[in-house]
Design a protein around this motif. Structure first.
Motif, PDB file in Angstrom:
ATOM      1  N   HIS A 108       0.863  -1.180   0.000  1.00  0.00           N
ATOM      2  CA  HIS A 108       0.000   0.000   0.000  1.00  0.00           C
ATOM      3  C   HIS A 108       0.901   1.232   0.000  1.00  0.00           C
ATOM      4  O   HIS A 108       2.111   1.090  -0.080  1.00  0.00           O
ATOM      5  CB  HIS A 108      -0.982  -0.010   1.180  1.00  0.00           C
ATOM      6  N   HIS A 110       1.722   3.723   2.180  1.00  0.00           N
ATOM      7  CA  HIS A 110       2.291   4.392   3.362  1.00  0.00           C
ATOM      8  C   HIS A 110       3.823   4.478   3.321  1.00  0.00           C
ATOM      9  O   HIS A 110       4.490   3.597   2.781  1.00  0.00           O
ATOM     10  CB  HIS A 110       1.842   3.671   4.641  1.00  0.00           C
ATOM     11  N   GLN A 113       6.267   1.654   3.981  1.00  0.00           N
ATOM     12  CA  GLN A 113       6.400   0.587   2.986  1.00  0.00           C
ATOM     13  C   GLN A 113       7.169   1.028   1.734  1.00  0.00           C
ATOM     14  O   GLN A 113       7.604   0.193   0.947  1.00  0.00           O
ATOM     15  CB  GLN A 113       4.999   0.099   2.538  1.00  0.00           C
ATOM     16  N   HIS A 183      -7.226  -1.536   5.088  1.00  0.00           N
ATOM     17  CA  HIS A 183      -6.240  -0.577   5.593  1.00  0.00           C
ATOM     18  C   HIS A 183      -6.218   0.658   4.701  1.00  0.00           C
ATOM     19  O   HIS A 183      -6.194   1.786   5.183  1.00  0.00           O
ATOM     20  CB  HIS A 183      -4.882  -1.267   5.637  1.00  0.00           C
ATOM     21  N   ASP A 202      -0.173  -4.206   5.949  1.00  0.00           N
ATOM     22  CA  ASP A 202      -0.875  -3.738   7.147  1.00  0.00           C
ATOM     23  C   ASP A 202      -2.346  -4.139   7.213  1.00  0.00           C
ATOM     24  O   ASP A 202      -3.062  -3.700   8.121  1.00  0.00           O
ATOM     25  CB  ASP A 202      -0.766  -2.209   7.253  1.00  0.00           C
TER      26      ASP A 202
HETATM   27 ZN   LIG Z   1       0.079   1.161   6.499  1.00  0.00          ZN
END
Ligand SMILES: [Zn+2]
Length: 315
Positions: A108, A110, A113, A183, A202
């Motif tokens: 994803h 964020h 990551q 998420h 996540d």
């Molecule tokens: Zn995350």
């Protein structure tokens, strides 16, 4: 444009979330120690060996990174934050005996990551994500609940190979979308069939309550739904790598499925009674899980707010 897409997704996710939540209601969730604490690689590298060619890299305070060291180079699932980029690349170099990273998955958008995106993008490597993740990484984002700002990544650091449903690498590694919006609305899994290892970012946390990032599509009903969906991707021997914390088993996942279904039901009940986020926090809808999961207040508040986004009549 995004608003329009959000509307369409809302209805679909609502159905999936409700179905998933109901199916998950099995009582008797016992607290479990993760089946997984398993073999840490000797030494202080922070790498756990799942197979001869598959490792979970855990640096203090960082999200899990999975490294597959194949004959044709290294495949990574997530890349830590930028501040540990050098340390990670050093670890990967040692584990792979100098192998080059060829492919990076972003589970994803964020920052925890995507810290290797710029370096690997500039080196011409393949960065794979769901298309929604690429869209989030190409726009500036501000979290409404705390004002935290995220700057878009430069073009070269954005995913350069995106998908909508599923995909497969030549090496047999499979990947796919987790469309529940647990998420974020760009969540994905990566499955290593030879090693029977499932990485889910996540969408799962085995170390405290998760962030419910409703700003970019996540919601509590999506968490409950995804817990059901992921069970269909795993069997009793599958090792499941969450975004944070120790590796999990299918049994661990089932415990979480029951927990989130329970919490989802309680929060929707509170919403239907006209309660607000602070009242939801005060009602302690997670109380029997808190000893294991930690202080729930932020999680409950975000989870409740996420219901507004998905369930309110004018959403
Ligand atoms: Zn995350």
């Amino acid at each position: 444009m995004r608003e329009q897409q959000g509307l369409t997704l809302t209805r679909r996710h609502l159905l999936k979330g409700v179905v998933g939540g109901a199916a998950g209601l099995v009582l008797g969730a016992s607290r479990r120690v993760s089946a997984a604490a398993a073999q840490a690689v000797s030494g202080s590298t922070g790498a756990q060996r799942l197979a001869d060619d598959l490792f979970v890299l855990q640096l203090p305070g960082e999200a899990n990174v999975i490294a597959h060291t194949g004959a044709n180079g290294v495949v990574l699932v997530d890349g830590g934050s930028t501040k540990v980029a050098d340390a990670l690349m050093k670890m990967i170099g040692e584990l792979s005996r100098g192998g080059q990273v060829q492919t990076l998955f972003n589970t994803h958008w964020h920052p925890e990551q995507t810290g290797l995106n710029e370096a690997l993008g500039k080196a011409g490597k393949t960065i794979i994500s769901h298309e929604n993740t690429r869209l989030w990484l190409s726009t500036d984002i501000t979290w409404s609940w705390n004002g935290q700002q995220f700057k878009r990544l430069p073009k070269v650091a954005q995913p350069n190979k995106t998908f909508y449903t599923t995909g497969k690498l030549d090496s047999g590694i499979r990947y796919g979308y987790i469309p529940d919006a647990a998420h974020t609305d760009g969540d994905m899994y990566v499955y290593f069939p030879t090693q029977n290892v499932l990485a889910v970012g996540d969408v799962l946390s085995n170390q405290g309550w998760p962030v419910v990032d409703w700003q970019t599509g996540g919601w509590i009903g999506g968490i409950a739904g995804a817990m059901q969906r992921l069970q269909a991707l795993a069997n009793d021997q599958t090792r499941i790598v969450p975004g944070r914390g120790p590796v999990m088993s299918l049994a661990d996942l089932k415990v979480q499925a029951t927990m989130y279904a329970t919490i989802y039901d309680r929060l929707t009940t509170l919403l239907n009674k006209g309660r607000g986020p602070s009242e939801a926090v005060a009602a302690k809808p997670t109380k029997e899980f808190d000893a294991q999961m930690g202080n729930p207040d932020e999680f409950v508040r975000r989870a409740f707010e996420s219901l507004w986004a998905y369930l309110s009549p004018d959403a």
